[in-house]
Structures are given as structure tokens and as C-alpha cells.
Design a protein around this motif. Sequence first.
Motif, PDB file in Angstrom:
ATOM      1  N   PRO A 162       0.784  -1.229   0.000  1.00  0.00           N
ATOM      2  CA  PRO A 162       0.000   0.000   0.000  1.00  0.00           C
ATOM      3  C   PRO A 162       0.819   1.285   0.000  1.00  0.00           C
ATOM      4  O   PRO A 162       0.477   2.240  -0.713  1.00  0.00           O
ATOM      5  N   ASP A 163       1.891   1.349   0.782  1.00  0.00           N
ATOM      6  CA  ASP A 163       2.683   2.580   0.827  1.00  0.00           C
ATOM      7  C   ASP A 163       3.271   2.912  -0.538  1.00  0.00           C
ATOM      8  O   ASP A 163       3.302   4.085  -0.941  1.00  0.00           O
ATOM      9  N   LYS A 164       3.749   1.902  -1.244  1.00  0.00           N
ATOM     10  CA  LYS A 164       4.308   2.117  -2.579  1.00  0.00           C
ATOM     11  C   LYS A 164       3.231   2.579  -3.544  1.00  0.00           C
ATOM     12  O   LYS A 164       3.457   3.468  -4.387  1.00  0.00           O
ATOM     13  N   PHE A 165       2.051   1.976  -3.457  1.00  0.00           N
ATOM     14  CA  PHE A 165       0.926   2.395  -4.295  1.00  0.00           C
ATOM     15  C   PHE A 165       0.604   3.865  -4.058  1.00  0.00           C
ATOM     16  O   PHE A 165       0.454   4.645  -5.016  1.00  0.00           O
ATOM     17  N   ILE A 166       0.495   4.252  -2.801  1.00  0.00           N
ATOM     18  CA  ILE A 166       0.188   5.642  -2.466  1.00  0.00           C
ATOM     19  C   ILE A 166       1.279   6.570  -3.006  1.00  0.00           C
ATOM     20  O   ILE A 166       0.985   7.637  -3.575  1.00  0.00           O
ATOM     21  N   ASP A 167       2.536   6.198  -2.840  1.00  0.00           N
ATOM     22  CA  ASP A 167       3.641   7.035  -3.319  1.00  0.00           C
ATOM     23  C   ASP A 167       3.564   7.237  -4.832  1.00  0.00           C
ATOM     24  O   ASP A 167       3.779   8.350  -5.329  1.00  0.00           O
ATOM     25  N   ARG A 168       3.264   6.158  -5.558  1.00  0.00           N
ATOM     26  CA  ARG A 168       3.187   6.259  -7.018  1.00  0.00           C
ATOM     27  C   ARG A 168       2.078   7.197  -7.455  1.00  0.00           C
ATOM     28  O   ARG A 168       2.263   8.040  -8.351  1.00  0.00           O
ATOM     29  N   MET A 169       0.934   7.082  -6.821  1.00  0.00           N
ATOM     30  CA  MET A 169      -0.187   7.917  -7.222  1.00  0.00           C
ATOM     31  C   MET A 169      -0.005   9.371  -6.781  1.00  0.00           C
ATOM     32  O   MET A 169      -0.370  10.297  -7.508  1.00  0.00           O
ATOM     33  N   GLN A 170       0.546   9.587  -5.606  1.00  0.00           N
ATOM     34  CA  GLN A 170       0.767  10.964  -5.164  1.00  0.00           C
ATOM     35  C   GLN A 170       1.797  11.660  -6.048  1.00  0.00           C
ATOM     36  O   GLN A 170       1.677  12.858  -6.349  1.00  0.00           O
ATOM     37  N   LYS A 171       2.796  10.897  -6.517  1.00  0.00           N
ATOM     38  CA  LYS A 171       3.822  11.466  -7.381  1.00  0.00           C
ATOM     39  C   LYS A 171       3.219  11.964  -8.691  1.00  0.00           C
ATOM     40  O   LYS A 171       3.466  13.102  -9.120  1.00  0.00           O
ATOM     41  N   VAL A 172       2.395  11.144  -9.342  1.00  0.00           N
ATOM     42  CA  VAL A 172       1.818  11.566 -10.613  1.00  0.00           C
ATOM     43  C   VAL A 172       0.791  12.675 -10.403  1.00  0.00           C
ATOM     44  O   VAL A 172       0.632  13.564 -11.248  1.00  0.00           O
ATOM     45  N   ALA A 173       0.094  12.666  -9.257  1.00  0.00           N
ATOM     46  CA  ALA A 173      -0.840  13.752  -8.954  1.00  0.00           C
ATOM     47  C   ALA A 173      -0.093  15.074  -8.773  1.00  0.00           C
ATOM     48  O   ALA A 173      -0.527  16.124  -9.275  1.00  0.00           O
ATOM     49  N   ASP A 174       1.040  15.034  -8.058  1.00  0.00           N
ATOM     50  CA  ASP A 174       1.844  16.247  -7.866  1.00  0.00           C
ATOM     51  C   ASP A 174       2.386  16.759  -9.194  1.00  0.00           C
ATOM     52  O   ASP A 174       2.401  17.971  -9.446  1.00  0.00           O
ATOM     53  N   GLU A 175       2.838  15.849 -10.039  1.00  0.00           N
ATOM     54  CA  GLU A 175       3.362  16.252 -11.351  1.00  0.00           C
ATOM     55  C   GLU A 175       2.268  16.872 -12.210  1.00  0.00           C
ATOM     56  O   GLU A 175       2.510  17.859 -12.915  1.00  0.00           O
ATOM     57  N   THR A 176       1.079  16.307 -12.134  1.00  0.00           N
ATOM     58  CA  THR A 176      -0.045  16.854 -12.890  1.00  0.00           C
ATOM     59  C   THR A 176      -0.403  18.251 -12.398  1.00  0.00           C
ATOM     60  O   THR A 176      -0.616  19.177 -13.186  1.00  0.00           O
ATOM     61  N   ALA A 177      -0.459  18.413 -11.080  1.00  0.00           N
ATOM     62  CA  ALA A 177      -0.814  19.712 -10.499  1.00  0.00           C
ATOM     63  C   ALA A 177       0.210  20.783 -10.852  1.00  0.00           C
ATOM     64  O   ALA A 177      -0.143  21.965 -11.043  1.00  0.00           O
ATOM     65  N   ALA A 178       1.474  20.391 -10.962  1.00  0.00           N
ATOM     66  CA  ALA A 178       2.542  21.364 -11.212  1.00  0.00           C
ATOM     67  C   ALA A 178       2.725  21.682 -12.691  1.00  0.00           C
ATOM     68  O   ALA A 178       3.436  22.647 -13.035  1.00  0.00           O
ATOM     69  N   ASP A 179       2.120  20.924 -13.577  1.00  0.00           N
ATOM     70  CA  ASP A 179       2.310  21.100 -15.014  1.00  0.00           C
ATOM     71  C   ASP A 179       1.326  22.142 -15.545  1.00  0.00           C
ATOM     72  O   ASP A 179       0.138  21.868 -15.717  1.00  0.00           O
ATOM     73  N   ASP A 180       1.821  23.333 -15.826  1.00  0.00           N
ATOM     74  CA  ASP A 180       0.958  24.425 -16.284  1.00  0.00           C
ATOM     75  C   ASP A 180       0.408  24.198 -17.688  1.00  0.00           C
ATOM     76  O   ASP A 180      -0.514  24.909 -18.108  1.00  0.00           O
TER      77      ASP A 180
END
Length: 466
Positions: free
Chosen positions: A439-457
Motif C-alpha cells: 500500500p505505501d508504494k501504491f500511495i507514493d506512485r499515485m501521489q507522485k503523478v498527482a503532484d506532477e499533474t498539479a505542477a504542469d501548467d
Amino acid sequence: MKRKTSTADLPRRRLLQATAGGLAALPLAACATSGGDDDTEDVTNSGDAENPFGVDPSAPLDVVIFDGGFGNEYAKKHQELYKEKYPDAEMEFLATQQIAETQQPRFAEGSPADVIDNSGAQQIPFDKLIADGELAELTPLLDAPSFDDPDVPVRDTLREGIIRSGTFNGKVYQLNYIFSAWTIWHNGRLFTEKGWPTPESWEEMLDLCKDIKAEGIAPWTYAGQHPVYLYDMFLMLAGRHGGVDVVKGIDDLAPDAWRQDSVQAAAEAMYGLYEKGYILEGTPGIDHVQSQTAFNDDEAAFLPCGSWLPNEQRGIAPEDFEYVPFGVPYLDGSAQPGLVSAGGEEPFVVPERAANKPGGFEFLRIMLSAKGAQIFGDTVQAATALKGVEVDNEAARLVDAMVADPENLFQPKFRFWYTDMNEEVRPSLGALMSGEIKPDKFIDRMQKVADETAADDSIEKFSHDE
């Protein structure tokens, strides 16, 4: 009017550089040969009940249907209704599961179909289509006189949530024709024979899994090759635990939304099904047909799927198989245990550069007539977007009972809004359920792509507040 597509038009067509459902990127120059007029006129609503969009009665109409769980017979009958009104119109019709493979090249050429059911595993990403201006805005359809009563606009004939499900930042780009729910299914006959209750809580479900496994039946299976079937189960588990705002936060790219306690609890619970050996052996490698076959054969007791399942299995499942839906079992301490992923599905669109855009709008209006909606209900035994369509099917009635409270209905949106997040959640959920990651790895993977999406103007952002 047709014209050649110049290379100057190509840079804006970013949607064709993306993959869709595993489709390889298409070479733009190779696709750009000839196409429709980029400067097509907007469709307006004249208010004329007979022809509100100014349809040319002799103009051909080109319709593309996703040939999935609902089949395509209903669409053939809808075309007959269109031909009744416009007998001089030639009809082109394609029923396919390869939506992106067959339709992305047509968007590239500037000659898309007039109506497309953009659904299935090869759905063309909506965020790309919208960002590139490839879809017509459908407000004129919603404001037009309904087919059956000129005094009632189309929007007033639709079920709660249908318009919202097709809205992106305040603009409506898709007509979701089906009113659907993602649920867990079991065989009512088997459960009655065994004396097994339908579980409501996660703990009740886990206790029942022990008895199911003792009978030589695997408690769970799913379409391992298409982990999207796990998507709503996982998000409803989290949303039931923490309330709907947990899932809204994920959609809205709220900071650390994937690290919320309820999301972590949902990931741990689903991983626990693997840990306890409650998943049918071989499930990670099977597709939706194989998982449904195993379910029909009582090799597994529970299957997560949409409400189209009973129709898809007509003539396939044993005659005495009783499809019974129930909500995702809720975790202990859940704040909103009745939350259901339900609303509009099967998104129909009219391309902005369609050759017969008025005809595309009129085809959708005919689909939303009482006769058009009843045709669908009678053909596939499922509810449409239209209010008041009665379906003589026990499974459909049970689904309707589940979605009776609009306060408990919510459709997660990020997989439609953000392609990169959608492409990450599928393999990540599959890896979680097969024990490849914890679960921790799953959460890390999804939070990473969510952060990248949020930061991509360069990525257009969407919100439930719009």
C-alpha cells in the motif's frame, strides 16, 4: 465544404500524440491528408420544435458506436428513428471496440464522424479532445425543445447528475446516455443455497470469505488485464470511509490527497484480499471475459463491475444465475457508508469539425426521446439518461434502489480529466491487488503523478466546484 489540411494546422492536435488504451502514438504527417472544415459554424438552437438545429434533411449522418457491454442493436434502432424523420439522409454506421484506433486518425485528418460513443478501453482521452477544441459544446442540445414535448427543454427530461457528469469547467461536452452504477456482484442463487448473507461491512465480508473459501470457491476475482475495474471499488471504499470529500480531493488535485487516512485504509484493505489468499488464482492475468466466465461458473463469489454486467452476460451465464448487486462493503468507522459510484456513463460526443454537426445534435435529441430511451431500456435492460424509463429486470431494479438517494451518488473524475493519472492508476491498482507492491508504494506512485499533474501548467485543470 471539404479542404486540404495544411501542416500549419498540425501542432494544435496534441491529442493524436497521446496514447489511448495502449494505442501507439500516431504519426501526424502521415495522418494529415484531407479533412473537414476547421471553421465549421456553431450549432444554435432556433427553438423550432421540429428542427431546432437546422438539419439538412438530405445530409448524410456518420455514427460510431462502442460495441461493448450494451451491444449495438439499440443504436441501429435509433438510426431507424432518424431515418423516419429524414428519409433522404444516408446513414454511415460503425460498431467497434477500437474507438481510438479507428477514430483518432479521423480527428487528425479533420474528418471525424458526426456522433461518437467515445467509450471502452480505447476511449480517446477527453482532456486531450477538450484541450484541442475537438468537441462541440452541447448546451444548444440541452436548451432545445425535447422531442416529445416542445414546452419542455431537453435538460428537464434528464436524470439527476447526467448533465454534471458531462461538464468540464462549466461547459458540457458529452452526453452520458446511460445511468450506470459500479457495484459488487454476487450470484443470489448460490448465496441462498449456501445460506450466505450479503455483506454490508468489510469485516462481514472478510468473515464470509472464510466460509466461501472453505467451500472450495475463491471469494474474489476481477479483470486483471484491465485493472480499471478496480478503480471505483477502491475509491468508493475510501470515500465511504472518509466521506465524499476524500474522493473529490483526489479529483481536484488537493495537496497530499492520496495520503489521506481513508485512502491509505482503502489501499490496505484491498491489499489484504491478496494477503489473505481471497483472490482467484491467476486473476492478475485474465481479462474481463475470463473473469466473468469464472464468476458465472461459481469459481469466484464476488466480482466488481458496472451495472451493464447482466446484459453483457445474457445468453452466456447459466439460466439460473441471479445477478445481485451490492455496494462496496464499508470499513469500520465509515463516515458515508452509502456512497455509490453512479451517474452518467457511455459518453456520446459531437465533434466540433463534424461534417453534419446539426445532424449529430438531432441524433442525440432523438436518442433522448421517450421512444428512443425505451428502445434502449427494452434492448439492454438498463436505464438511460432519461427520466421515467421502466426496465423489466430484477438486477436493474436492484441497482435503481441502490442509487435512490442523490446525496450518496458521486462519480470519481480524475481518470477522465487527467490522462497521466489514469495511465498510472490502472497498473498501480493491478500491482497492489496482485501483491507486486504494498500500500505505501501504491500511495507514493499515485501521489507522485498527482503532484506532477498539479505542477504542469500545460495541463488544463478541472474542478468539481465549476
